[in-house]
Design an enzyme around this catalytic site. Structure first.
Site, PDB file in Angstrom:
ATOM      1  N   MET A  72      13.226  24.046  -0.003  1.00  0.00           N
ATOM      2  CA  MET A  72      12.322  23.310  -0.887  1.00  0.00           C
ATOM      3  C   MET A  72      13.090  22.367  -1.828  1.00  0.00           C
ATOM      4  O   MET A  72      12.730  21.203  -2.000  1.00  0.00           O
ATOM      5  CB  MET A  72      11.500  24.306  -1.715  1.00  0.00           C
ATOM      6  CG  MET A  72      10.407  23.666  -2.509  1.00  0.00           C
ATOM      7  SD  MET A  72       9.394  24.909  -3.306  1.00  0.00           S
ATOM      8  CE  MET A  72       8.119  25.129  -2.106  1.00  0.00           C
ATOM      9  N   ARG A 110      -9.366   1.534  15.673  1.00  0.00           N
ATOM     10  CA  ARG A 110      -9.347   2.268  14.404  1.00  0.00           C
ATOM     11  C   ARG A 110     -10.386   1.627  13.482  1.00  0.00           C
ATOM     12  O   ARG A 110     -11.424   2.189  13.247  1.00  0.00           O
ATOM     13  CB  ARG A 110      -7.929   2.237  13.818  1.00  0.00           C
ATOM     14  CG  ARG A 110      -7.728   3.154  12.639  1.00  0.00           C
ATOM     15  CD  ARG A 110      -6.278   3.207  12.189  1.00  0.00           C
ATOM     16  NE  ARG A 110      -5.780   1.923  11.678  1.00  0.00           N
ATOM     17  CZ  ARG A 110      -4.549   1.746  11.167  1.00  0.00           C
ATOM     18  NH1 ARG A 110      -3.703   2.768  11.129  1.00  0.00           N
ATOM     19  NH2 ARG A 110      -4.167   0.569  10.721  1.00  0.00           N
ATOM     20  N   LYS A 122       0.855  -1.199   0.000  1.00  0.00           N
ATOM     21  CA  LYS A 122       0.000   0.000   0.000  1.00  0.00           C
ATOM     22  C   LYS A 122       0.885   1.242   0.000  1.00  0.00           C
ATOM     23  O   LYS A 122       2.098   1.147   0.193  1.00  0.00           O
ATOM     24  CB  LYS A 122      -0.922  -0.023   1.221  1.00  0.00           C
ATOM     25  CG  LYS A 122      -0.189   0.077   2.535  1.00  0.00           C
ATOM     26  CD  LYS A 122      -1.130  -0.116   3.704  1.00  0.00           C
ATOM     27  CE  LYS A 122      -0.370   0.116   4.989  1.00  0.00           C
ATOM     28  NZ  LYS A 122      -1.045   0.963   5.936  1.00  0.00           N
ATOM     29  N   TYR A 144      18.106  29.790   5.366  1.00  0.00           N
ATOM     30  CA  TYR A 144      16.919  30.589   5.701  1.00  0.00           C
ATOM     31  C   TYR A 144      16.891  31.008   7.168  1.00  0.00           C
ATOM     32  O   TYR A 144      17.281  30.241   8.059  1.00  0.00           O
ATOM     33  CB  TYR A 144      15.659  29.774   5.429  1.00  0.00           C
ATOM     34  CG  TYR A 144      15.195  29.846   3.987  1.00  0.00           C
ATOM     35  CD1 TYR A 144      14.942  31.066   3.383  1.00  0.00           C
ATOM     36  CD2 TYR A 144      15.017  28.692   3.251  1.00  0.00           C
ATOM     37  CE1 TYR A 144      14.511  31.132   2.062  1.00  0.00           C
ATOM     38  CE2 TYR A 144      14.585  28.741   1.933  1.00  0.00           C
ATOM     39  CZ  TYR A 144      14.342  29.966   1.345  1.00  0.00           C
ATOM     40  OH  TYR A 144      13.931  30.032   0.043  1.00  0.00           O
TER      41      TYR A 144
HETATM   42  C1  LIG Z   1      -3.340  -3.270   8.555  1.00  0.00           C
HETATM   43  C2  LIG Z   1      -1.865  -3.159   8.418  1.00  0.00           C
HETATM   44  N1  LIG Z   1      -1.132  -4.282   8.393  1.00  0.00           N
HETATM   45  C3  LIG Z   1       0.219  -4.245   8.265  1.00  0.00           C
HETATM   46  C4  LIG Z   1       0.895  -3.042   8.168  1.00  0.00           C
HETATM   47  C5  LIG Z   1       2.396  -3.051   8.040  1.00  0.00           C
HETATM   48  O1  LIG Z   1       2.988  -2.458   9.168  1.00  0.00           O
HETATM   49  P1  LIG Z   1       4.575  -2.350   9.304  1.00  0.00           P
HETATM   50  O2  LIG Z   1       5.023  -1.363   8.291  1.00  0.00           O
HETATM   51  O3  LIG Z   1       4.790  -1.888  10.704  1.00  0.00           O
HETATM   52  O4  LIG Z   1       5.122  -3.709   9.057  1.00  0.00           O
HETATM   53  C6  LIG Z   1       0.163  -1.852   8.205  1.00  0.00           C
HETATM   54  C7  LIG Z   1       0.861  -0.571   8.135  1.00  0.00           C
HETATM   55  O5  LIG Z   1       0.423   0.481   8.380  1.00  0.00           O
HETATM   56  C8  LIG Z   1      -1.254  -1.905   8.327  1.00  0.00           C
HETATM   57  O6  LIG Z   1      -2.006  -0.803   8.371  1.00  0.00           O
END
Ligand SMILES: Cc1ncc(COP(=O)(O)O)c(C=O)c1O
Length: 360
Positions: free
Chosen positions: A304, A131, A35, A256
């Site tokens: 930047m 969550r 992701k 800056y």
């Molecule tokens: C649902 C879920 N599983 C697994 C992971 C992977 O986590 P990590 O990067 O700590 O291994 C994430 C990361 O945000 C997540 O949201």
């Protein structure tokens, strides 16, 4: 010459890291979390490098699933954040993506969909993160309802997420482990709990599927533990070049807002990389960048497009010399000790003007 900010990516190291994780969790299947554009590494290319490894791939939305399928990715895909609206469900079926359900509404949305094919569903349970997820009290009845649902494929797995697994003594760990243990006694199916912290700290959390994110990219993220200690190798080495060199006299101000004053006569170099490339604007003075293999501290605020370094200790530094922002020779784990920004966010924030080159 075009902008010299380049992320060099190693498919070899990516596969190595997955094999390290797979050895650690040797009874589990890996759900490779690609992701967020594979934590800034480029989702499709990352997926292509591991498509033959029999991993699941975890992404956050059906758009990602469609992009992966259109790129020819054959691995199982899990939409870890569930549907955002009804229309996501038929698309998940069409593009053969598994989907997490974490709200009762998702079941009603599925009821509205007319499709000859079935959806593969995972149930998310809230074990303490608060969550996403069904409550511990309702999950068994949700499981039973979905098991009998005519539009759902056989084999519903259960997934939960640690809130504090990056620390072995994290506040919620014991409670979350116990919750999943309790559920496992009641529901006879496959489970997934562990992210990177769980994989390395809690073997009892491995269950049927582990979900590594940051570790897969060769970063530890566990406080006090370097990736090298876990035998992980950086997938990304981010480089740019020295863009300017200047001699500064004691007492002169640099950068800056004139917040940095030279304590001695010094040599400084400007690196062609800035917060518009994704470097944290909050990186403090002293954060290192590697110039010609030597750690040089940032001085003054990150601009930047540029970062200013003290390179006084390097002999003959010149325009065009290599600067490693992080990666091989300068682990991201070391950078985050200065920036206090999570490594996942540092990687995911890289901007599109950084070029990507897969070297192996
Ligand atoms: C649902 C879920 N599983 C697994 C992971 C992977 O986590 P990590 O990067 O700590 O291994 C994430 C990361 O945000 C997540 O949201």
């Amino acid at each position: 010459m075009t902008r010299p900010a380049i992320a060099y990516l190693s498919g070899k190291n990516l596969r190595h890291n997955i094999s390290v994780i797979q050895k650690k969790a040797n009874h589990s299947q890996v759900i490779a979390m690609i992701k967020a554009n594979a934590y800034g590494h480029g989702m499709v290319e990352t997926a292509k490098h591991i498509d033959d490894l029999n991993c699941y791939m975890g992404v956050a939305s059906i758009d990602d699933g469609i992009e992966l399928r259109n790129a020819g990715i054959k691995s199982n895909i899990l939409l870890i954040q569930g549907p955002f609206q009804t229309e996501d469900i038929p698309l998940a079926i069409q593009y053969d993506c598994d989907m997490v359900f974490h709200q009762k509404e998702h079941i009603s949305w599925l009821d509205e969909v007319s499709t000859p094919n079935k959806l593969k569903v995972w149930i998310k349970v809230n074990t303490g993160m608060n969550r996403l997820g069904f409550s511990m009290e309702e999950v068994e009845s949700v499981y039973n309802t979905l098991q009998d649902h005519p539009k759902i494929k056989e084999g519903i797995s259960i997934v939960s997420h640690f809130s504090c697994a990056s620390k072995p003594d994290g506040l919620m760990n014991a409670h979350q482990l116990q919750c999943v243990k309790d559920l496992k006694r009641k529901i006879n199916t496959k489970f997934s709990l562990a992210n990177t912290g769980g994989i390395f700290y809690f073997p009892e959390s491995h269950y049927d599927y582990v979900r590594p994110g940051i570790a897969m990219y060769g970063v530890s993220s566990l406080p006090g533990v370097m990736a090298e200690d876990l035998n992980l190798k950086p997938v990304m080495t981010l480089k740019s070049i020295v863009n300017a060199v200047r001699h500064v006299k004691k007492g002169e101000y640099i950068g800056y807002s004139a917040t940095y004053q030279a304590k001695e006569d010094m040599i400084m170099a400007v690196i062609a990389f800035g917060h518009a490339d994704g470097y944290p604007v909050t990186a403090p003075v002293g954060t290192p960048i590697l110039v010609n293999g030597v750690r040089c501290p940032i001085i003054g605020p990150v601009s930047m497009d540029m970062i200013i370094l003290d390179v006084t200790k390097i002999k003959d530094v010149k325009i065009g010399d290599e600067a490693v922002i992080w990666g091989d020779g300068l682990p991201l784990d070391e950078i985050i000790q200065h920036t206090k920004v999570s490594p996942g966010s540092m990687l995911a924030l890289l901007r599109s003007r950084v070029k990507y080159i897969w070297v192996d």
